[in-house]
Design a protein around this motif. Structure first.
Motif, PDB file in Angstrom:
ATOM      1  N   TRP A  47       0.796  -1.222   0.000  1.00  0.00           N
ATOM      2  CA  TRP A  47       0.000   0.000   0.000  1.00  0.00           C
ATOM      3  C   TRP A  47       0.826   1.268   0.000  1.00  0.00           C
ATOM      4  O   TRP A  47       0.354   2.327  -0.427  1.00  0.00           O
ATOM      5  CB  TRP A  47      -0.973  -0.008   1.177  1.00  0.00           C
ATOM      6  N   GLU A  48       2.066   1.200   0.462  1.00  0.00           N
ATOM      7  CA  GLU A  48       2.895   2.412   0.525  1.00  0.00           C
ATOM      8  C   GLU A  48       3.752   2.614  -0.722  1.00  0.00           C
ATOM      9  O   GLU A  48       4.415   3.639  -0.864  1.00  0.00           O
ATOM     10  CB  GLU A  48       3.794   2.367   1.764  1.00  0.00           C
ATOM     11  N   ALA A  49       3.741   1.646  -1.622  1.00  0.00           N
ATOM     12  CA  ALA A  49       4.505   1.752  -2.860  1.00  0.00           C
ATOM     13  C   ALA A  49       3.715   2.558  -3.885  1.00  0.00           C
ATOM     14  O   ALA A  49       2.491   2.680  -3.796  1.00  0.00           O
ATOM     15  CB  ALA A  49       4.817   0.362  -3.404  1.00  0.00           C
ATOM     16  N   PRO A  50       4.393   3.116  -4.898  1.00  0.00           N
ATOM     17  CA  PRO A  50       3.686   3.867  -5.937  1.00  0.00           C
ATOM     18  C   PRO A  50       2.702   2.980  -6.698  1.00  0.00           C
ATOM     19  O   PRO A  50       3.012   1.833  -7.025  1.00  0.00           O
ATOM     20  CB  PRO A  50       4.813   4.340  -6.860  1.00  0.00           C
ATOM     21  N   VAL A  51       1.533   3.525  -6.969  1.00  0.00           N
ATOM     22  CA  VAL A  51       0.582   2.809  -7.815  1.00  0.00           C
ATOM     23  C   VAL A  51       1.157   2.728  -9.229  1.00  0.00           C
ATOM     24  O   VAL A  51       1.846   3.646  -9.690  1.00  0.00           O
ATOM     25  CB  VAL A  51      -0.795   3.510  -7.826  1.00  0.00           C
ATOM     26  N   THR A  52       0.902   1.616  -9.893  1.00  0.00           N
ATOM     27  CA  THR A  52       1.409   1.457 -11.256  1.00  0.00           C
ATOM     28  C   THR A  52       0.394   0.711 -12.110  1.00  0.00           C
ATOM     29  O   THR A  52      -0.625   0.234 -11.610  1.00  0.00           O
ATOM     30  CB  THR A  52       2.763   0.730 -11.262  1.00  0.00           C
ATOM     31  N   HIS A  53       0.708   0.660 -13.415  1.00  0.00           N
ATOM     32  CA  HIS A  53      -0.182   0.058 -14.419  1.00  0.00           C
ATOM     33  C   HIS A  53      -1.507   0.804 -14.500  1.00  0.00           C
ATOM     34  O   HIS A  53      -2.584   0.189 -14.584  1.00  0.00           O
ATOM     35  CB  HIS A  53      -0.400  -1.431 -14.147  1.00  0.00           C
ATOM     36  N   VAL A  54      -1.410   2.132 -14.499  1.00  0.00           N
ATOM     37  CA  VAL A  54      -2.579   2.971 -14.750  1.00  0.00           C
ATOM     38  C   VAL A  54      -2.381   3.688 -16.080  1.00  0.00           C
ATOM     39  O   VAL A  54      -1.260   4.057 -16.454  1.00  0.00           O
ATOM     40  CB  VAL A  54      -2.816   4.007 -13.628  1.00  0.00           C
ATOM     41  N   SER A  55      -3.467   3.878 -16.800  1.00  0.00           N
ATOM     42  CA  SER A  55      -3.437   4.597 -18.066  1.00  0.00           C
ATOM     43  C   SER A  55      -3.359   6.100 -17.817  1.00  0.00           C
ATOM     44  O   SER A  55      -3.549   6.583 -16.690  1.00  0.00           O
ATOM     45  CB  SER A  55      -4.701   4.284 -18.863  1.00  0.00           C
ATOM     46  N   TYR A  56      -3.127   6.834 -18.879  1.00  0.00           N
ATOM     47  CA  TYR A  56      -3.182   8.299 -18.784  1.00  0.00           C
ATOM     48  C   TYR A  56      -4.566   8.740 -18.328  1.00  0.00           C
ATOM     49  O   TYR A  56      -4.699   9.672 -17.518  1.00  0.00           O
ATOM     50  CB  TYR A  56      -2.844   8.929 -20.137  1.00  0.00           C
ATOM     51  N   TYR A  57      -5.603   8.071 -18.828  1.00  0.00           N
ATOM     52  CA  TYR A  57      -6.960   8.448 -18.449  1.00  0.00           C
ATOM     53  C   TYR A  57      -7.174   8.281 -16.947  1.00  0.00           C
ATOM     54  O   TYR A  57      -7.815   9.111 -16.294  1.00  0.00           O
ATOM     55  CB  TYR A  57      -7.980   7.599 -19.213  1.00  0.00           C
ATOM     56  N   GLU A  58      -6.651   7.192 -16.383  1.00  0.00           N
ATOM     57  CA  GLU A  58      -6.786   6.972 -14.944  1.00  0.00           C
ATOM     58  C   GLU A  58      -5.965   7.979 -14.156  1.00  0.00           C
ATOM     59  O   GLU A  58      -6.406   8.492 -13.120  1.00  0.00           O
ATOM     60  CB  GLU A  58      -6.356   5.542 -14.603  1.00  0.00           C
ATOM     61  N   ALA A  59      -4.756   8.266 -14.637  1.00  0.00           N
ATOM     62  CA  ALA A  59      -3.907   9.252 -13.967  1.00  0.00           C
ATOM     63  C   ALA A  59      -4.572  10.620 -13.954  1.00  0.00           C
ATOM     64  O   ALA A  59      -4.585  11.329 -12.934  1.00  0.00           O
ATOM     65  CB  ALA A  59      -2.544   9.322 -14.655  1.00  0.00           C
ATOM     66  N   ASP A  60      -5.151  11.003 -15.085  1.00  0.00           N
ATOM     67  CA  ASP A  60      -5.821  12.299 -15.184  1.00  0.00           C
ATOM     68  C   ASP A  60      -7.064  12.349 -14.300  1.00  0.00           C
ATOM     69  O   ASP A  60      -7.315  13.349 -13.616  1.00  0.00           O
ATOM     70  CB  ASP A  60      -6.188  12.553 -16.648  1.00  0.00           C
ATOM     71  N   ALA A  61      -7.827  11.257 -14.291  1.00  0.00           N
ATOM     72  CA  ALA A  61      -9.029  11.216 -13.461  1.00  0.00           C
ATOM     73  C   ALA A  61      -8.667  11.287 -11.981  1.00  0.00           C
ATOM     74  O   ALA A  61      -9.341  11.984 -11.200  1.00  0.00           O
ATOM     75  CB  ALA A  61      -9.833   9.946 -13.753  1.00  0.00           C
ATOM     76  N   TYR A  62      -7.613  10.559 -11.580  1.00  0.00           N
ATOM     77  CA  TYR A  62      -7.194  10.619 -10.181  1.00  0.00           C
ATOM     78  C   TYR A  62      -6.795  12.041  -9.805  1.00  0.00           C
ATOM     79  O   TYR A  62      -7.156  12.539  -8.726  1.00  0.00           O
ATOM     80  CB  TYR A  62      -6.036   9.660  -9.911  1.00  0.00           C
ATOM     81  N   ALA A  63      -6.032  12.698 -10.677  1.00  0.00           N
ATOM     82  CA  ALA A  63      -5.586  14.057 -10.391  1.00  0.00           C
ATOM     83  C   ALA A  63      -6.772  15.000 -10.217  1.00  0.00           C
ATOM     84  O   ALA A  63      -6.796  15.835  -9.303  1.00  0.00           O
ATOM     85  CB  ALA A  63      -4.659  14.547 -11.507  1.00  0.00           C
ATOM     86  N   ARG A  64      -7.798  14.866 -11.066  1.00  0.00           N
ATOM     87  CA  ARG A  64      -9.000  15.690 -10.929  1.00  0.00           C
ATOM     88  C   ARG A  64      -9.690  15.413  -9.592  1.00  0.00           C
ATOM     89  O   ARG A  64     -10.153  16.318  -8.900  1.00  0.00           O
ATOM     90  CB  ARG A  64      -9.969  15.421 -12.080  1.00  0.00           C
ATOM     91  N   TRP A  65      -9.793  14.129  -9.264  1.00  0.00           N
ATOM     92  CA  TRP A  65     -10.436  13.735  -7.996  1.00  0.00           C
ATOM     93  C   TRP A  65      -9.685  14.341  -6.806  1.00  0.00           C
ATOM     94  O   TRP A  65     -10.309  14.760  -5.818  1.00  0.00           O
ATOM     95  CB  TRP A  65     -10.446  12.212  -7.908  1.00  0.00           C
ATOM     96  N   ALA A  66      -8.355  14.398  -6.912  1.00  0.00           N
ATOM     97  CA  ALA A  66      -7.525  14.924  -5.826  1.00  0.00           C
ATOM     98  C   ALA A  66      -7.461  16.450  -5.826  1.00  0.00           C
ATOM     99  O   ALA A  66      -6.800  17.038  -4.954  1.00  0.00           O
ATOM    100  CB  ALA A  66      -6.111  14.351  -5.935  1.00  0.00           C
ATOM    101  N   GLY A  67      -8.104  17.090  -6.805  1.00  0.00           N
ATOM    102  CA  GLY A  67      -8.070  18.544  -6.882  1.00  0.00           C
ATOM    103  C   GLY A  67      -6.767  19.082  -7.431  1.00  0.00           C
ATOM    104  O   GLY A  67      -6.437  20.255  -7.209  1.00  0.00           O
TER     105      GLY A  67
END
Length: 419
Positions: free
Chosen positions: A278-298
């Protein structure tokens, strides 16, 4: 050219070629031909294609009277170089049962011997040196692809086979998320090639940055789990339109390789099915997922210029292929920008386009990077399956926004705080 430099490149050739074979030493014969989808390649093909590169671009040009190992291999193991002849379709590489793995290894040995003979008997010119160096960088890219592709190919096996022994987990808590601010102004991006660089990294040029904030570390699996549990994959407002269509079509609910079991999560790794760190970097995410996460995080994703500017003074060290872990880890060292290099390729928001005044290489190698500058996104920093000697600050990796079989992750950015 000095004798020392000539000998160094020969030693590098021997080391890189041997390392590819070290990576596959634990595979069974049945593993070498797997091709689970058209965008990945069988391990056997990677081993043959990297050999083809030296045969086609070095031996046929520089060794007088060179006799090819097998003329048909020029067709079978060309990847996409239109200017040097026809090639076998990528989607059908898994159908090539012959040559066998044994014959493929014999092909590698034959070409290795011929290149070493050439280097022992031929005066090293700048052109020959540059071609061999390019071939080695090319092979290192395929070393990473070997691990990416075999992981994807093995992931369809319900037994979750392990290719490598798992490394001990660290159980270290990731540092609190914080941001470093950078003021607006001019900065230099790219390189003029004092050391090896691909053509897409050149030339060095001035770029104006509007100011930004960059996170001190990548997003962790624990943080990404919060996005999942908050319904991140169910909220259309977080997603770019193309990404939302993929979420619905492919029924994405987590990063690639995550598996629900007993009410929790595990993920498939090159060491088999393992509990999520759980403390390691998340991986195997697409650009779409990365962008969506960033929006969710503000927040947002950095541009490639912001990323490169921020990391200019960071030491290139971390969790790379050389450490034999092949999975992002939770080692943190108190750096201003933790894991700037290694662990995960970090998505930027920048489209993969040429730099100002950039020109492709002459000849067939001009096809290496430039013709892919369309509809792809830049990633920076290297990953846990990137060779340490291959990465540099200016390196520009690129993938289509829907792809997530590469070891890609997220570092957040934001606009500057209004004063």
């Amino acid at each position: 050219m000095s004798v020392t430099k000539s000998k160094n490149i020969q030693q590098m050739f021997q080391d890189v070629r041997a390392y590819s074979e070290k990576l596959v030493a634990g595979m069974e014969i049945e593993d070498f031909i797997l091709q689970a989808d058209s965008f990945v390649s069988p391990t056997k093909w990677h081993l043959a294609h990297t050999t083809w590169f030296f045969e086609k671009f070095v031996l046929t040009e520089f060794m007088k009277g060179y006799e090819p190992f097998n003329e048909q291999f020029f067709y079978l193991f060309n990847s996409y170089y239109e200017t040097v002849g026809k090639f076998h379709p990528q989607s059908m590489r898994g159908l090539i049962s012959r040559p066998t793995v044994k014959e493929t290894m014999a092909y590698r040995q034959y070409v290795n011997d011929k290149v070493n003979e050439l280097l022992d008997t031929t005066e090293m010119t700048d052109h020959l040196y540059e071609l061999i160096e390019m071939g080695l960088q090319h092979e290192q890219q395929h070393q990473e692809l070997i691990l990416m592709d075999i992981k994807y190919n093995l992931s369809f096996n319900p037994l979750f086979p392990a290719l490598f022994e798992p490394k001990e987990s660290t159980n270290v808590q990731a540092p609190e998320l914080s941001f470093t601010s950078f003021e607006k102004g001019m900065t230099k991006i790219g390189t003029n090639g004092e050391e090896f660089a691909f053509d897409n990294e050149t030339p060095c040029h001035d770029t104006f940055l509007n100011g930004c904030q960059i996170a001190n570390r990548p997003v962790t699996n624990r943080e990404y789990l919060s996005f999942i549990e908050d319904g991140g994959y169910e909220k259309a407002e977080l997603w770019l339109s193309d990404g939302w269509q993929l979420v619905k079509k492919e029924q994405w609910e987590a990063p690639l390789y995550w598996v629900r079991n007993d009410g929790g999560w595990s993920y498939f790794t090159l060491s088999g099915l393992q509990p999520v760190d759980w403390e390691a970097p998340v991986t195997h995410v697409s650009y779409y997922e990365a962008d969506a996460y960033a929006r969710w995080a503000g927040k947002r994703l950095p541009t490639e210029q912001e990323w490169e500017h921020a990391m200019k003074n960071e030491e290139i060290k971390g969790n790379f292929m050389d450490h034999d872990r092949y999975q992002p880890d939770a080692h943190y060292h108190g750096a201003r920008f933790e894991k700037a290099f290694g662990d995960v390729w970090e998505w930027t928001q920048s489209p993969y386009t040429p730099y100002p005044r950039s020109k492709p290489l002459d000849g067939a190698l001009g096809e290496y990077n430039a013709k892919f500058m369309s509809n792809q996104i830049v990633l920076k920093g290297g990953s846990c399956v990137t060779p340490l000697s291959h990465i540099r600050l200016t390196y520009r990796n690129f993938f289509y926004p829907h792809m997530r079989w590469q070891f890609s992750g997220i570092r957040l950015a934001d606009d500057p705080v209004e004063s």
